[in-house]
Design a protein around this motif. Structure first.
Motif, PDB file in Angstrom:
ATOM      1  N   THR A  69       0.972  -1.158   0.020  1.00 21.07           N
ATOM      2  CA  THR A  69      -0.018  -0.119   0.161  1.00 21.07           C
ATOM      3  C   THR A  69       0.966   1.298   0.051  1.00 21.07           C
ATOM      4  OG1 THR A  69      -0.066   0.112   2.210  1.00 21.07           O
ATOM      5  CG2 THR A  69      -1.741  -1.150   1.239  1.00 21.07           C
ATOM      6  N   ALA A  70       1.955   1.387   0.666  1.00 17.69           N
ATOM      7  CA  ALA A  70       3.028   2.372   0.634  1.00 17.69           C
ATOM      8  C   ALA A  70       3.585   2.554  -0.790  1.00 17.69           C
ATOM      9  CB  ALA A  70       4.012   2.163   1.692  1.00 17.69           C
ATOM     10  N   ALA A  71       3.918   1.384  -1.260  1.00 19.73           N
ATOM     11  CA  ALA A  71       4.633   1.674  -2.673  1.00 19.73           C
ATOM     12  C   ALA A  71       3.479   2.221  -3.464  1.00 19.73           C
ATOM     13  CB  ALA A  71       5.117   0.258  -3.131  1.00 19.73           C
ATOM     14  N   TYR A  72       2.346   1.529  -3.521  1.00 22.52           N
ATOM     15  CA  TYR A  72       1.215   1.999  -4.300  1.00 22.52           C
ATOM     16  C   TYR A  72       0.986   3.537  -4.106  1.00 22.52           C
ATOM     17  CZ  TYR A  72      -3.686   2.460  -6.126  1.00 22.52           C
ATOM     18  OH  TYR A  72      -4.676   2.548  -7.128  1.00 22.52           O
ATOM     19  N   GLY A  73       0.981   3.883  -3.014  1.00 23.71           N
ATOM     20  CA  GLY A  73       0.733   5.538  -2.678  1.00 23.71           C
ATOM     21  C   GLY A  73       1.692   6.370  -3.338  1.00 23.71           C
ATOM     22  N   LEU A  74       3.022   5.994  -3.349  1.00 23.13           N
ATOM     23  CA  LEU A  74       4.125   6.806  -4.034  1.00 23.13           C
ATOM     24  C   LEU A  74       3.685   6.579  -5.578  1.00 23.13           C
ATOM     25  CD1 LEU A  74       7.260   5.274  -2.333  1.00 23.13           C
ATOM     26  CD2 LEU A  74       6.333   7.577  -2.358  1.00 23.13           C
ATOM     27  N   ILE A  75       3.382   5.601  -6.202  1.00 19.82           N
ATOM     28  CA  ILE A  75       2.954   5.556  -7.674  1.00 19.82           C
ATOM     29  C   ILE A  75       1.717   6.459  -7.872  1.00 19.82           C
ATOM     30  CG2 ILE A  75       2.578   4.126  -9.471  1.00 19.82           C
ATOM     31  CD1 ILE A  75       4.372   2.102  -8.201  1.00 19.82           C
ATOM     32  N   ARG A  76       0.810   6.137  -7.174  1.00 20.03           N
ATOM     33  CA  ARG A  76      -0.630   6.750  -7.667  1.00 20.03           C
ATOM     34  C   ARG A  76      -0.711   8.068  -7.190  1.00 20.03           C
ATOM     35  NH1 ARG A  76      -4.125   4.975 -10.922  1.00 20.03           N
ATOM     36  NH2 ARG A  76      -4.304   2.978 -10.064  1.00 20.03           N
ATOM     37  N   ILE A  77       0.029   8.389  -5.936  1.00 17.36           N
ATOM     38  CA  ILE A  77      -0.195   9.974  -5.297  1.00 17.36           C
ATOM     39  C   ILE A  77       1.009  10.740  -5.077  1.00 17.36           C
ATOM     40  CG2 ILE A  77      -0.970  11.303  -3.208  1.00 17.36           C
ATOM     41  CD1 ILE A  77      -2.632   8.685  -2.630  1.00 17.36           C
ATOM     42  N   ALA A  78       1.864  10.336  -4.654  1.00 17.65           N
ATOM     43  CA  ALA A  78       2.974  11.233  -4.337  1.00 17.65           C
ATOM     44  C   ALA A  78       3.941  11.821  -5.528  1.00 17.65           C
ATOM     45  CB  ALA A  78       4.041  10.636  -3.375  1.00 17.65           C
ATOM     46  N   TYR A  79       4.331  10.947  -6.363  1.00 19.62           N
ATOM     47  CA  TYR A  79       5.309  11.179  -7.578  1.00 19.62           C
ATOM     48  C   TYR A  79       4.377  12.067  -8.665  1.00 19.62           C
ATOM     49  CZ  TYR A  79       9.546   9.019  -6.436  1.00 19.62           C
ATOM     50  OH  TYR A  79      10.782   8.620  -5.754  1.00 19.62           O
ATOM     51  N   PRO A  80       3.127  11.424  -8.899  1.00 13.68           N
ATOM     52  CA  PRO A  80       2.196  12.345  -9.900  1.00 13.68           C
ATOM     53  C   PRO A  80       1.852  13.713  -9.525  1.00 13.68           C
ATOM     54  CG  PRO A  80       1.419  10.011  -9.984  1.00 13.68           C
ATOM     55  CD  PRO A  80       2.313  10.276  -8.530  1.00 13.68           C
ATOM     56  N   LEU A  81       1.651  13.951  -8.095  1.00 16.11           N
ATOM     57  CA  LEU A  81       1.249  14.967  -7.604  1.00 16.11           C
ATOM     58  C   LEU A  81       2.493  16.175  -7.471  1.00 16.11           C
ATOM     59  CD1 LEU A  81      -0.910  14.333  -4.442  1.00 16.11           C
ATOM     60  CD2 LEU A  81      -1.606  15.775  -6.592  1.00 16.11           C
ATOM     61  N   PHE A  82       3.659  15.738  -7.234  1.00 15.71           N
ATOM     62  CA  PHE A  82       4.764  16.490  -7.192  1.00 15.71           C
ATOM     63  C   PHE A  82       5.974  16.010  -7.929  1.00 15.71           C
ATOM     64  CE2 PHE A  82       2.509  15.950  -2.940  1.00 15.71           C
ATOM     65  CZ  PHE A  82       2.001  17.153  -2.929  1.00 15.71           C
ATOM     66  N   PRO A  83       5.602  16.459  -9.430  1.00 17.05           N
ATOM     67  CA  PRO A  83       7.086  15.802 -10.074  1.00 17.05           C
ATOM     68  C   PRO A  83       8.286  16.659  -9.871  1.00 17.05           C
ATOM     69  CG  PRO A  83       5.072  17.169 -11.340  1.00 17.05           C
ATOM     70  CD  PRO A  83       4.756  16.944 -10.249  1.00 17.05           C
ATOM     71  N   GLU A  84       8.214  17.869  -9.734  1.00 20.07           N
ATOM     72  CA  GLU A  84       9.406  18.612  -9.440  1.00 20.07           C
ATOM     73  C   GLU A  84      10.038  18.036  -8.194  1.00 20.07           C
ATOM     74  OE1 GLU A  84       8.831  22.704 -10.161  1.00 20.07           O
ATOM     75  OE2 GLU A  84       8.276  22.534 -12.275  1.00 20.07           O
ATOM     76  N   ALA A  85       9.496  18.272  -7.433  1.00 16.38           N
ATOM     77  CA  ALA A  85       9.957  17.920  -5.826  1.00 16.38           C
ATOM     78  C   ALA A  85      10.382  16.341  -5.826  1.00 16.38           C
ATOM     79  CB  ALA A  85       8.771  17.880  -4.792  1.00 16.38           C
ATOM     80  N   SER A  86       9.551  15.370  -6.618  1.00 14.40           N
ATOM     81  CA  SER A  86      10.159  14.030  -6.661  1.00 14.40           C
ATOM     82  C   SER A  86      11.533  13.980  -7.610  1.00 14.40           C
ATOM     83  CB  SER A  86       9.196  13.198  -7.331  1.00 14.40           C
ATOM     84  OG  SER A  86       8.843  13.505  -8.645  1.00 14.40           O
ATOM     85  N   ARG A  87      11.609  14.708  -8.591  1.00 10.46           N
ATOM     86  CA  ARG A  87      13.057  14.484  -9.128  1.00 10.46           C
ATOM     87  C   ARG A  87      13.858  15.289  -8.467  1.00 10.46           C
ATOM     88  NH1 ARG A  87       9.667  15.997 -13.795  1.00 10.46           N
ATOM     89  NH2 ARG A  87       9.791  18.319 -13.527  1.00 10.46           N
ATOM     90  N   ALA A  88      13.924  16.016  -7.558  1.00 17.70           N
ATOM     91  CA  ALA A  88      14.914  16.953  -6.842  1.00 17.70           C
ATOM     92  C   ALA A  88      15.297  15.816  -5.860  1.00 17.70           C
ATOM     93  CB  ALA A  88      14.323  18.155  -5.987  1.00 17.70           C
ATOM     94  N   LEU A  89      14.669  14.981  -5.246  1.00 22.18           N
ATOM     95  CA  LEU A  89      14.712  14.219  -4.068  1.00 22.18           C
ATOM     96  C   LEU A  89      15.100  12.815  -4.629  1.00 22.18           C
ATOM     97  CD1 LEU A  89      12.135  15.147  -1.518  1.00 22.18           C
ATOM     98  CD2 LEU A  89      14.582  15.810  -1.508  1.00 22.18           C
TER      99      LEU A  89
END
Length: 494
Positions: free
Chosen positions: A264-284
């Motif tokens: 569920t945590a990995a799914y949350g990253l794929i479905r929510i975190a990375y699509p919502l914050f593309p620039e921030a995710s690339r920076a981190l």
């Protein structure tokens, strides 16, 4: 498309109804067992039903692109909270996986001695919460199911656990609760920001995807989601709750933790975190690379040092989950499809090994390697399955883990060769401790005479089922990978 039969709602509420009925029959252990299994089987059939539908579909007004099943109902309209569910190829695979693992967990719980009806009802309630999370397209609803998963798991560890169950329960609760609070703060911030920009206050994930988030604030919000998901994953160094919880939980509890809750945590990253914050995710991304590779190698090394088989598998589990984090961090079609495939394969293989350790523990009343040896000559059928699942975990070609780990390494190597090489080193360490485990348990010299019973019909049916999936996904992963293709194209382009 919308269906005349509310399949998505049924996937959530069928297990919950089953949980209530099983609890009502808790005085009769036999009736509770068979009723739980009946609801588990019905859920699996329902989960597989969308495979027969037209998953291409046509665009419909109000339905997010890419979802072939969709439900949207008003709930708390004053705050923009709706009961919105959707299914695409990714959530379809996760829903089927959840239904399958729950059946295995129910059968593995057949001999629970105390309060079996309550035990099985908690498993079904946990299944309903996990299904809801995989189907939610409203962030408030997602968070509700994220928290709901915690309740039955706490009882499973605290009431039926061994060792230090209360300590492990409290530790698990504190870690996940802190992470959940961070996620809630990020969700509320995003909700308010979207409302200020559009004058439409909503928790709908498709709408929030279009929110303009300043770069610096995006780093903080993405960090909150990342930290929350990293705890449940778990990623290094937020893993310290995991070995205790996995070891002290009953067999079915460990199975659900390792095979589903971490996903569920990995799914949350794929479905929510990375699509919502593309620039921030690339920076981190470099940070996630480092954490993932450190986890793969460090946990494999720690696993080698363990004498308790369940603790060894606990560290092995989190080491393998590092490949999932690595593939997500690369955020390319090949790498993320490999990460999703690894989520499925890890759930099956690691779950099978935890079930087998439970079988050995039930026979010998010990999980210490020193108490085993010569198992191959005593119970060859049990030993054969133990060997198969360990080979799959080690990434032997022709079995499921090899496919997904190879895809992740190929995808990551294209964008971060150093990270891919580090992960490959971790896979070599995995082979070392796996060979040691197999050698000592199956072919080693036993320290004291032990009498082992061969697998029963019930145990054998579960092991055969798991082995068939392991081999099938190892030689023919194409149908599953095809389900990921279209949703990933949409997610990666956001």
């Amino acid at each position: 498309m919308t269906s005349l039969i509310p399949i998505l709602s049924l996937l959530i509420f069928l297990p919950l109804v089953g949980a209530l009925l099983v609890f009502a029959l808790r005085q009769s252990a036999s009736a509770a067992r068979w009723l739980a299994l009946a609801f588990g089987a019905a859920e699996f059939v329902l989960a597989c039903a969308p495979l027969a539908l037209d998953r291409q579909g046509t665009a419909q007004v109000g339905v997010p692109t890419g979802f072939f099943l969709y439900q949207d109902h008003g709930w708390i309209d004053r705050f923009g909270i709706r009961f919105t569910l959707g299914m695409d190829g990714i959530s379809l695979v996760m829903v089927i996986l959840t239904a399958f693992i729950t059946i295995v967990a129910i059968i593995a719980s057949w001999k629970v001695k105390e309060r079996q009806g309550l035990y099985l009802s908690l498993l079904l309630a946990l299944q309903g919460a996990v299904q809801g999370l995989f189907l939610s397209l409203d962030l408030f609803l997602f968070y509700l199911f994220w928290e709901a998963m915690l309740i039955p798991m706490l009882f499973l560890i605290g009431v039926w656990g061994t060792g230090r169950p209360v300590y492990s329960t409290i530790k698990f609760f504190l870690y996940t609760f802190v992470g959940s609070l961070l996620m809630l703060l990020a969700i509320i911030a995003l909700y308010l920001m979207h409302g200020a920009q559009t004058e439409s206050y909503t928790f709908a994930l498709p709408a929030l995807m279009h929110t303009t988030v300043p770069y610096q604030l995006g780093l903080w919000l993405f960090g909150a989601f990342l930290l929350s998901f990293a705890i449940k994953f778990p990623l290094f160094p937020l893993h310290t709750w995991q070995p205790d919880a996995y070891c002290d939980a009953p067999v079915a509890g460990t199975l659900m933790l390792a095979s589903l809750l971490s996903k569920t945590a990995a799914y949350g990253l794929i479905r929510i975190a990375y699509p919502l914050f593309p620039e921030a995710s690339r920076a981190l991304t470099p940070l996630v690379y480092v954490v993932a590779v450190l986890g793969i190698c460090y946990f494999a090394w720690v696993a080698f040092a363990q004498r308790d088989m369940k603790r060894m598998l606990a560290y092995s589990s989190v080491s393998h989950m590092g490949f999932v984090a690595l593939g997500i961090a690369a955020w390319s079609p090949v790498a993320v499809s490999g990460a999703l495939m690894q989520m499925v394969n890890h759930a099956i293989t690691t779950g099978a090994l935890f079930v087998m350790v439970g079988m050995l523990d039930e026979r010998v009343e010990s999980r210490d390697l020193s108490d085993f040896g010569g198992v191959w000559g005593k119970v060859p059928v049990l030993a054969f399955f133990f060997l198969i699942f360990n080979m799959a975990s080690a990434g032997v070609p022709g079995l499921n883990n090899f496919v997904s780990e190879l895809i992740v390494l190929v995808g990551v190597f294209k964008v971060a060769p150093a990270a891919a090489l580090g992960a490959f080193l971790g896979s070599v360490l995995t082979l070392i401790y796996t060979v040691r485990l197999v050698q000592e348990v199956l072919f080693g010299k036993e320290s004291k005479p032990t009498v082992l019973a061969e697998v029963s019909l019930r145990e054998g049916s579960v092991l055969v089922l798991l082995a068939v999936v392991v081999v099938y996904l190892g030689v023919h992963p194409g149908p599953v990978l095809d389900l990921f293709k279209a949703p990933l194209e949409l997610l990666l382009n956001k």
